[in-house]
Design a protein around this motif. Structure first.
Motif, short mmCIF file in Angstrom:
data_model
loop_
_atom_site.label_atom_id
_atom_site.label_comp_id
_atom_site.label_asym_id
_atom_site.label_seq_id
_atom_site.Cartn_x
_atom_site.Cartn_y
_atom_site.Cartn_z
N ARG A 151 0.83 -1.19 0.00
CA ARG A 151 0.00 0.00 0.00
C ARG A 151 0.88 1.25 0.00
O ARG A 151 2.05 1.21 0.33
N ASP A 152 0.27 2.38 -0.39
CA ASP A 152 0.97 3.65 -0.35
C ASP A 152 1.28 4.02 1.10
O ASP A 152 0.54 3.64 2.02
N VAL A 153 2.35 4.77 1.29
CA VAL A 153 2.81 5.08 2.63
C VAL A 153 2.54 6.54 2.97
O VAL A 153 2.38 7.39 2.10
N VAL A 154 2.51 6.80 4.26
CA VAL A 154 2.52 8.17 4.77
C VAL A 154 3.98 8.50 5.07
O VAL A 154 4.61 7.86 5.91
N LEU A 155 4.51 9.48 4.35
CA LEU A 155 5.92 9.84 4.49
C LEU A 155 6.04 11.04 5.42
O LEU A 155 5.38 12.06 5.23
N SER A 156 6.89 10.88 6.44
CA SER A 156 6.95 11.91 7.48
C SER A 156 8.40 12.22 7.81
O SER A 156 9.27 11.35 7.75
N GLY A 157 8.65 13.48 8.16
CA GLY A 157 10.01 13.87 8.52
C GLY A 157 10.04 15.03 9.48
O GLY A 157 9.15 15.89 9.47
N TYR A 158 11.07 15.05 10.29
CA TYR A 158 11.26 16.10 11.28
C TYR A 158 12.37 17.02 10.81
O TYR A 158 13.46 16.57 10.43
N SER A 159 12.13 18.32 10.83
CA SER A 159 13.11 19.33 10.45
C SER A 159 13.64 19.03 9.04
O SER A 159 12.86 18.97 8.09
N GLN A 160 14.96 18.83 8.89
CA GLN A 160 15.49 18.52 7.56
C GLN A 160 14.93 17.22 7.02
O GLN A 160 14.84 17.04 5.79
N GLY A 161 14.56 16.32 7.89
CA GLY A 161 13.91 15.09 7.43
C GLY A 161 12.64 15.39 6.68
O GLY A 161 12.27 14.70 5.72
N GLY A 162 11.93 16.45 7.10
CA GLY A 162 10.74 16.88 6.37
C GLY A 162 11.09 17.41 5.00
O GLY A 162 10.35 17.18 4.02
N LEU A 163 12.22 18.12 4.89
CA LEU A 163 12.65 18.61 3.59
C LEU A 163 12.98 17.44 2.66
O LEU A 163 12.66 17.48 1.47
N PHE A 164 13.62 16.40 3.22
CA PHE A 164 13.88 15.21 2.41
C PHE A 164 12.57 14.59 1.93
O PHE A 164 12.46 14.12 0.79
N GLY A 165 11.58 14.57 2.83
CA GLY A 165 10.28 14.01 2.45
C GLY A 165 9.63 14.81 1.33
O GLY A 165 9.10 14.23 0.37
N ASP A 178 0.88 8.33 0.06
CA ASP A 178 -0.50 8.68 0.38
C ASP A 178 -0.60 10.13 0.82
O ASP A 178 -1.47 10.88 0.38
N SER A 179 0.31 10.55 1.70
CA SER A 179 0.31 11.93 2.19
C SER A 179 1.65 12.19 2.84
O SER A 179 2.46 11.28 3.06
N LEU A 180 1.88 13.47 3.13
CA LEU A 180 3.11 13.89 3.79
C LEU A 180 2.77 14.48 5.15
O LEU A 180 1.80 15.23 5.29
N VAL A 181 3.60 14.16 6.15
CA VAL A 181 3.46 14.74 7.48
C VAL A 181 4.84 15.25 7.89
O VAL A 181 5.80 14.47 7.93
N THR A 182 4.95 16.54 8.18
CA THR A 182 6.25 17.10 8.54
C THR A 182 6.15 17.85 9.86
O THR A 182 5.09 18.36 10.23
N PHE A 183 7.29 17.93 10.55
CA PHE A 183 7.35 18.57 11.86
C PHE A 183 8.45 19.64 11.85
O PHE A 183 9.63 19.31 11.72
N GLY A 184 8.05 20.90 11.95
CA GLY A 184 9.04 21.98 12.01
C GLY A 184 9.98 21.98 10.82
O GLY A 184 11.17 22.25 10.98
N ALA A 185 9.46 21.68 9.62
CA ALA A 185 10.30 21.60 8.41
C ALA A 185 10.25 22.93 7.67
O ALA A 185 9.26 23.23 7.00
N PRO A 186 11.29 23.75 7.75
CA PRO A 186 11.27 25.07 7.10
C PRO A 186 11.39 24.95 5.59
O PRO A 186 12.16 24.15 5.08
#
Length: 998
Positions: A151-165, A178-186
């Motif tokens: 199945r499709d995944v929910v891709l999530s990243g914190y800070s620079q990890g969010g930028l990678f996502g 499926d969707s993106l979830v990021t935390f404090g990703a500038p």
């Protein structure tokens, strides 16, 4: 020996209050001493808590894929892939059982996977990794998890990890996500405050200086530096935290719940950051702001966050300084097609994902989001569409005062505090900062160009390949071609040309679209010392062959004709290798360059400034003529345009112009090569492709010719238009009405209009002027120019009684003259013009000069219309008609049957001039618009009487040339004009009114 503390602890409880205080003090002292000793020995208190269980299901050179709670995850669960940032260990998602992110999500019924980049300082090649390596690793992890879960995944990243996502999602165009979830990703690094006490101007200067060195190619940031740097961002908070910790060392129970988190942040939570990744981050994300403006490069592909269309949930910490809310919310502008939702938290950067607060507030909402996306629940009330977010987080007074005070103390300056109030103004200011002083080398080279100077397109590309082999030379579609790759391709094509028998001095016909192969071919012909003859595909090939004098014609495969051209060997280049071609065609892709030996006469890039580099064409049919462009002439335009447009290596010139058009070859392509900038070719002319590619390439400069921007400036607004990176539109011939629309719609971007004389070295540009229609002044290093009086009878220079020409006063039309070196053979050279023994070249174009010294092109002298009332400038009539709001395109021209007055009754004496023409015009209106009598009359009254057209026809369409110049072909060529399909307005006998023809 008896421990006195043990004796004290065994004293009966029933003692006096004073004794109790002594005993309590002794107990606390004992605990404190023990805790201090443990802290000094181990770096913290010892805890027997286990981390969450995981299996390493894949191990790749850049990352390992962890599957948490693999034995407890039944099939069918929604899959969440977590990506850590650089500088922090993967365990940021599993710091302690009480605050573990992976455990919290797992307990909500989510299948948890984590991308583990390891510790780069301990990995083979870890300190050589780029940002792109991490993005490709995330994309590969998505493939693996998707294959494992089905199945499709929910891709999530914190800070620079969010930028990678974000970048991985854009790279994949959303496939498998499926969707993106990021935390404090500038995302937007230019509209939000920096987390450092430095003005943006100073930061830009420091970053530019650092990027200009090779330091980051050899050093990386160790983990201790990254930890110290993060603490420096908020030193008071660090001091306060440490002080509170030391004061609480007597209370072990109070310290234990947060001890693992403290030790993580104090010790093992930090990793090194590789130098190449830092360089890429500084240049792409910070200096050029490519997360927002586009032009990211992952591997050998161009990427724009504007390609993301899957739902995005951003977690925003209102007290976050590293991922400031204004910067994090920039994803809405960077990905305009994606539905963006926000979870707003009262938290700092680290607290968004770790700590008890995150376990209570962040991760349950993330789980609910995933359930909602899986169709198993409602959207959480705390997660709202970003358009409905009411939080207005900006700099707090404390932030401003502290940062301004620090900046002042450092002697850096505070102007950015004010500038940040307006994002568009800030972007413009930063562009100016980046350009400061960068054009000096170009100007120096421009000033030193002589006839004997070694210069050519092949030489400049060679220099770029040696100076920056891994830099981006060309972008086309999704492809990225680096300088070293382009150099190798050019060398291979040189071998192919040699195998065909091409030698130095030969002419080679080129008939190709703007694509990588066409640039490689033109450069290879130059490197060989031959001359490119650039054909116009829509014109007669035989006539161009005769005029151009070439023996070989190289084209795209799709342009091959069924019949050969007499005396010409037809060849094809590019477009793949598996194809069937006609017998008279040679496929250059089948030539093995390694099997071709370089002849003894071959020396790369032998051209000097006076050698002929290119042959271009003008005119049609029997009037087909050639224009010879020397290497010096090409270099003057290329270097001049690069300096006038302030092009830098990190900029992108987006060329929408055919390569055989002078403005493409001499300006757009030439300027990008001269500056070492990224060059991008448009793959299609339509508006959607334009905005998609502007975002994908991060185009800062866009070329145009004539009306080529009509659809862009008048069409419906595109989602990518809102955050356009365009600073300049660069070209020539833009009609005034279109110029106004471009200025209004795309501000603060502006138009940089050029003029280059057909022969000679007059090159003008409105570098500083903002006047619509102005071509400004001569570029540094190019020829001096003057506007000389025109003889209206002969359309030649008007000489005075002393035999010398006179310069025109401001506002008077005259012939543009360019000072020339009499020792250099040239067409249209005139001596003794303004003084004895001077030498000037006739450009053949009529100009005016205003009181400020800025020049404006009127028309070529041979395009002026000879009416019974004198010479008329068709361009002036067209520009006047363009002021009417309903007019899209206008042309003015002469037709046979000229008479003295508008009604055709001759002049005041009744005389007729059968050699004169009637001035007529045609206009095409915007869809649904009409042309009223009042609009036409009020506009035409601004013109001199002889410039008011006898007839104005409203037509459905005005044909355009391949480079978007309005044509009169297909328009009525006689009076009276046919009325079918047109609305006709005729000038009344009073010379003031227009009446509609019946």
């Amino acid at each position: 020996m008896v421990n006195p503390l043990n004796v004290i602890s065994s004293v009966p409880a029933r003692v006096g209050s004073g004794a109790e205080e002594v005993i309590d003090l002794a107990r606390r002292t004992d605990v404190t001493v023990r805790n201090v000793a443990e802290y000094l020995r181990y770096g913290g208190l010892q805890i027997d808590e286990e981390t969450s269980p995981f299996d390493v299901v894949a191990s790749e050179p850049v990352y390992r894929l962890r599957h948490y709670f693999a034995d407890e995850a039944p099939p069918g669960l929604p899959a969440l892939v977590l990506v850590p940032p650089l500088m922090m260990a993967t365990e940021v998602y599993d710091v302690a059982p009480a605050s573990s992110s992976v455990r919290a999500v797992h307990e909500c019924g989510i299948d948890v996977w984590v991308v583990d980049f390891g510790r780069p300082e301990h990995e083979v090649g870890g300190l050589d990794r780029t940002m792109g390596d991490h993005v490709l690793a995330v994309s590969d992890a998505v493939d693996k998890v998707r294959a494992a879960t089905g199945r499709d995944v929910v891709l999530s990243g914190y800070s620079q990890g969010g930028l990678f996502g974000y970048q991985a999602a854009a790279y994949r165009r959303g496939d498998g996500i499926d969707s993106l979830v990021t935390f404090g990703a500038p995302v937007d690094f230019q509209s939000a405050p920096l987390p450092i006490p430095m003005s943006m101007e100073s930061y830009a200067s420091v970053a530019e200086a650092l990027l200009g060195t090779k330091v980051l190619d050899h050093i990386s940031l160790p983990s201790w530096f990254n930890k110290a740097w993060t603490r420096m961002l908020d030193p008071m908070a660090t001091i306060k935290f440490k002080l509170n910790y030391y004061l609480a060392l007597s209370d072990r129970d109070k310290l234990l719940p947060g001890e693992q988190q403290r030790q993580f942040l104090e010790n093992e939570g930090w990793t090194a950051w590789s130098g190449p990744a830092i360089r890429e981050f500084l240049q792409q994300a910070l200096v050029m702001n490519r997360m927002l403006s586009g032009g990211l490069v992952i591997g050998d592909r161009t990427v724009s966050l504007a390609d993301i269309d899957c739902p995005i949930m951003i977690a925003v910490g209102e007290a976050d300084k590293e991922g400031h809310p204004l910067s994090v919310r920039g994803i809405k502008r960077a990905a305009p097609r994606a539905p963006v939702y926000e979870l707003t938290l009262r938290s700092g950067h680290f607290g968004i994902v770790a700590g008890a607060g995150a376990r209570k507030r962040t991760w349950p909402r993330v789980a609910e989001w995933i359930e909602w996306r899986a169709g198993k629940g409602d959207l959480p009330a705390a997660i709202v569409p970003s358009d409905e977010v009411t939080s207005e987080v900006a700099w707090t007074p404390g932030d401003v005062s502290n940062r301004v005070r620090t900046v002042v103390d450092l002697g850096i300056g505070t102007s950015s505090t004010v500038i940040r109030a307006a994002n568009s103004a800030l972007t413009t200011t930063q562009a100016v900062i980046r350009e400061r002083g960068s054009q000096v080398p170009l100007l120096n080279r421009l000033d030193g160009l002589q006839s004997a100077t070694e210069i050519s397109i092949g030489l400049l590309l060679d220099e770029s390949a040696k100076r920056n082999p891994d830099g981006i030379a060309l972008m086309f579609g999704d492809r990225v071609i680096r300088h070293r790759e382009l150099a190798d391709r050019i060398d291979a094509v040189v071998k192919g040309l040699i195998s065909l028998g091409v030698r130095q001095g030969d002419r080679v016909g080129v008939m190709m679209s703007a694509r990588p192969s066409s640039l490689a071919l033109v450069a290879a012909i130059s490197r060989l010392g031959a001359t490119s003859v650039l054909l116009r595909p829509e014109r007669d090939i035989e006539k161009q062959s005769t005029a151009g004098g070439f023996r070989w014609l190289i084209s795209d495969p799709e342009r091959v004709r069924a019949e050969p051209v007499p005396g010409v060997q037809w060849c094809v280049l590019g477009g793949g290798q598996n194809r069937t071609l006609a017998e008279h065609v040679i496929d250059m892709e089948q030539i093995d360059p390694d099997a071709v030996a370089a002849p003894a006469w071959y020396r790369p890039n032998p051209f000097r400034g006076s050698d002929i580099a290119f042959v271009l064409f003008t005119g049609d049919g029997a009037d087909t003529r050639t224009r010879l462009i020397t290497n010096r002439r090409w270099a003057l335009s290329a270097l001049g345009t690069a300096s006038a447009a302030a092009l830098r290596p990190e900029d992108t010139m987006y060329s929408r112009t055919p390569l055989h058009h002078p403005s493409a070859l001499l300006m757009a392509v030439g300027a990008a090569i001269a500056a070492g900038s990224r060059l991008a070719f448009a793959s299609a002319p339509d508006q959607d492709t334009f905005w998609e590619e502007v975002a994908r390439y991060g185009a800062t400069h866009v070329s145009y010719t004539w009306t080529s921007l009509r659809e862009i400036a008048s069409g419906p607004r595109h989602p990518n238009e809102r955050e356009s990176p365009i600073r300049l539109f660069v070209g020539s011939g833009m009609p005034h009405n279109l110029w106004r629309r471009v200025n209004e719609r795309f501000a603060p971007a502006r138009v940089l209009e050029f003029y280059a004389s057909p022969d000679g070295e007059a090159i003008l540009a409105n570098v500083t002027a903002t006047k619509i229609g102005s071509v400004g002044r001569p570029l540094p290093g190019t020829a001096e120019v003057r506007v000389a009086k025109l003889d209206k009878q002969t359309r030649q220079l008007a000489y005075g009684s002393d035999g010398l020409a006179r310069a025109c006063p401001p506002g008077e039309p005259g012939l543009l003259m360019a000072r020339s070196d009499p020792r250099v053979p040239s067409r249209n050279l005139v001596r003794g013009v303004f003084a004895a023994n001077d030498s000037w070249q006739l450009t053949g174009d009529v100009f005016t000069e205003d009181s400020a010294g800025d020049l404006q092109l009127i028309d070529p002298a041979d395009s002026l219309i000879e009416t019974a009332d004198g010479l008329v400038s068709p361009t002036r009539v067209q520009n006047a008609l363009g002021r009417i709001s309903s007019v899209d395109v206008a042309v003015a021209y002469g037709v046979a049957g000229g008479n003295g007055d508008a009604a055709g009754n001759g002049d005041a004496a009744g005389n007729r001039d059968d050699a004169a023409e009637l001035l007529v015009a045609a206009v095409a209106l915007f869809p649904g618009a009409t042309l009223t009598q009042w609009e036409l009359e009020s506009t035409m009254r601004r013109l001199d009487r002889n410039h008011r057209p006898h007839t104005v026809a409203v037509v459905k369409k005005i044909e355009l040339s391949t480079w978007a110049r309005p044509l009169t072909s297909g328009l009525p060529q006689e009076i009276p004009m046919p009325a079918r399909g047109t609305t006709i307005w005729r000038l009344d006998s009073d010379g003031e009114s227009y009446v509609r023809a019946r």
